[in-house]
Design a protein around this motif. Structure first.
Motif, PDB file in Angstrom:
ATOM      1  N   THR A   6       4.125   9.647  -0.096  1.00  0.00           N
ATOM      2  CA  THR A   6       3.463   8.328   0.769  1.00  0.00           C
ATOM      3  C   THR A   6       4.981   7.391   0.726  1.00  0.00           C
ATOM      4  N   LYS A   7       4.738   6.511   1.630  1.00  0.00           N
ATOM      5  CA  LYS A   7       6.034   5.668   1.981  1.00  0.00           C
ATOM      6  C   LYS A   7       6.467   4.793   0.279  1.00  0.00           C
ATOM      7  N   GLU A  48      -1.840   4.872   5.338  1.00  0.00           N
ATOM      8  CA  GLU A  48      -0.649   4.923   6.195  1.00  0.00           C
ATOM      9  C   GLU A  48      -1.028   5.613   7.810  1.00  0.00           C
ATOM     10  N   LYS A  82      -2.049   7.525   1.481  1.00  0.00           N
ATOM     11  CA  LYS A  82      -1.486   8.633   2.728  1.00  0.00           C
ATOM     12  C   LYS A  82      -2.501   8.247   3.945  1.00  0.00           C
ATOM     13  N   GLU A 133      -0.474   3.661  11.157  1.00  0.00           N
ATOM     14  CA  GLU A 133       0.212   4.242  12.340  1.00  0.00           C
ATOM     15  C   GLU A 133      -0.418   4.213  13.483  1.00  0.00           C
TER      16      GLU A 133
END
Length: 390
Positions: free
Chosen positions: A240-241, A88, A85, A92
């Protein structure tokens, strides 16, 4: 160590540095060349700075690597050492925020004023098509990530100092903390009782659990005996993704949360309903089953709790607050009722009591007033007693 400047064109300079001894065969001096744009005085100052860096051993050979290229390299480097996380979020910020602003700048030429200008642009113009400025909190996160990344660039000797460390941080106003009072909490419980969000809501508003902690809670973590009513927060679900992963709670350690008689009774009833529901489709729940689950026993994703909370709350007349604000509701009601901040801190899972005191300082004035009155009453009683004839 010597150096001089040469004007190539108006405002364009070459800084020539003599380094080391001349070549014994050719007699040519070893030199380093730097390009510089500015006034003659500024070029002279830059020349003096570079000479000082070489003399003190802090000189870094310039490269053509851009800030964007370095950030990509840094993201790959830190990936194994941070949570998915966190990575990510770093990605970003680097790709969507920092990249468009300073990604094309040569890393060795990145200066503090250039970064400050980029942050000012982000705060006033933004980069989006609509021209909407970034929030100060977003720019604050951009600054923190850039400082962290460029610190690694210093360690790798790509740059001699961290230009982001000296930037001016944006002023971030603390988000107003929202919470329900006792009457609103009672109304909330009544409104949600017949929904699948009832137990998640109760765990948040009666126990102060975080969303991820609720999604990760298993029946093995819950004790509902006559002598001991408590639950253990051992894991937290992180979205998460790539899906949901289970990790240690935010504080980094497990904690135990005592259950009230009401909360214990609601959990007992919920377990009976859940067992009956799962047995009807051929499942046999056990201690490893999730307390909050789908009909088929599979765990809920943390974001699903948020979406369902928002959907159901829209159907009520209650003020619109986040699901996380139910945790604030529990904390506020505890402190308002006179619970010691240390106890509240342990119940909420804060790493230090200072975090609790800082987050809920708005509750403290009333508590201080009560404390002042109690001290005054005790003192007046003592004064009165001393005046009575013996």
């Amino acid at each position: 160590m010597k150096g001089h400047i040469r004007e190539r064109s108006p405002g364009k300079w070459a800084i020539v540095l003599d380094v080391g001894e001349p070549d014994p065969k050719t007699g040519k001096k070893k030199r380093k060349w730097h390009s510089f744009t500015g006034t003659k005085r500024q070029a002279q100052a830059e020349c003096a700075r570079l000479i000082a860096e070489i003399t003190t051993g802090r000189y870094v050979e310039p490269t053509k690597q851009t800030v964007g290229e370095f950030l990509t390299e840094w993201l790959a480097f830190v990936k194994p050492t941070v949570s998915p996380k966190t990575h990510e979020r770093y990605m970003e910020i680097c790709e969507k925020n920092l990249g468009p602003l300073i990604g094309d700048v040569i890393l060795s030429k990145l200066k503090t004023d250039r970064i400050d200008a980029a942050f000012t642009k982000a705060l006033t113009e933004g980069r989006r098509a609509a021209g909407k400025p970034y929030a100060p909190r977003t720019v604050h996160h951009m600054r923190r990530v850039l400082i962290k990344a460029l610190s690694q660039a210093v360690t790798w000797e790509r740059i001699s100092r961290n230009p982001a460390a000296a930037t001016t941080p944006p002023k971030v106003e603390r988000t107003k903390m929202l919470a329900y009072d006792a009457e609103q909490t009672a109304e909330l419980i009544a409104e949600f009782r017949e929904t699948r969000m009832f137990i998640p809501t109760m765990l948040a508003v009666m126990c102060g659990l975080r969303r991820g902690e609720i999604a990760a809670l298993r029946w093995d973590d819950v004790e509902l005996g006559h002598t001991r009513r408590q639950l253990a927060v051992r894991q937290s679900a992180e979205q998460t993704k790539d899906g949901v992963r289970y990790k240690t709670p935010k504080s980094g350690k497990a904690r135990t949360v005592a259950l009230s008689a009401t909360m214990a009774a609601e959990l007992k009833a919920h377990r009976v309903r859940q067992s009956e529901e799962q047995l009807r489709i051929g499942l046999r729940p056990d201690g490893d089953s999730f307390v909050v689950a789908q009909v088929d026993g599979s765990p809920l994703q943390p974001r699903s709790l948020t979406h369902e909370w928002s959907r159901l709350l829209e159907k009520t007349n209650l003020p619109r607050i986040r699901f996380h604000d139910l945790r604030h509701t529990h904390a506020t009601q505890m402190l308002s009722a006179g619970v010691h901040p240390k106890v509240a801190s342990e119940r909420l899972g804060h790493s230090t009591v200072g975090i609790t005191l800082d987050l809920y300082s708005h509750v403290m004035p009333g508590m201080q007033a009560d404390a002042a009155e109690q001290v005054d009453a005790a003192l007046q009683a003592a004064i009165s007693a001393s005046r009575e004839p013996k």
